[in-house]
Design an enzyme around this catalytic site. Sequence first.
Site, PDB file in Angstrom:
ATOM      1  N   SER A  78       0.845  -1.199   0.000  1.00 45.88           N
ATOM      2  CA  SER A  78       0.000   0.000   0.000  1.00 45.88           C
ATOM      3  C   SER A  78       0.877   1.245   0.000  1.00 45.88           C
ATOM      4  CB  SER A  78      -1.031   0.031   1.118  1.00 45.88           C
ATOM      5  OG  SER A  78      -1.975   1.059   0.832  1.00 45.88           O
ATOM      6  N   HIS A 131       6.240  13.036   7.518  1.00 39.76           N
ATOM      7  CA  HIS A 131       6.296  14.502   7.527  1.00 39.76           C
ATOM      8  C   HIS A 131       7.168  14.905   8.714  1.00 39.76           C
ATOM      9  CE1 HIS A 131       2.814  14.514   4.833  1.00 39.76           C
ATOM     10  NE2 HIS A 131       2.248  13.664   5.677  1.00 39.76           N
ATOM     11  N   CYS A 188      -1.927  -3.656   3.490  1.00 41.86           N
ATOM     12  CA  CYS A 188      -2.917  -4.708   3.258  1.00 41.86           C
ATOM     13  C   CYS A 188      -2.271  -6.077   3.419  1.00 41.86           C
ATOM     14  CB  CYS A 188      -3.506  -4.569   1.851  1.00 41.86           C
ATOM     15  SG  CYS A 188      -4.318  -2.996   1.582  1.00 41.86           S
TER      16      CYS A 188
END
Length: 117
Positions: free
Chosen positions: A65, A70, A85
């Site tokens: 996925s 950040h 997943c």
Amino acid sequence: MVVREQPVLYSVDFSGCTALRGMTPETITAVFVGALRDAGATIVETLSHQFPDAGLTCALVLAESHAVLHTWPETGTVNIDIFSCSTRLKSLAAIVELGKALGAGNVSVQEILRADG
């Protein structure tokens, strides 16, 4: 019959990241990529953007996925989201490795399971 694993999202807030200010954007990206690879991720694409006189955003497209980081060096904080997943990806191991590498004084992890359908 196709068996699917339940997707899971980890949203992580690191604070008190003492190592962050001394790290270049390239180093942070390499640490992020390395931690995900070590945890079993298959990295398909990496995209990073350094904001002028500010933090870094790095997105990894994974076969499992995606993961996004950040940074806010001015406050010593980092946020990471890892969505997978596949149970093959050991997201919590990546989180521990990243916390150590960033010198995080505090780690807050939220796990969100997504039900099918």
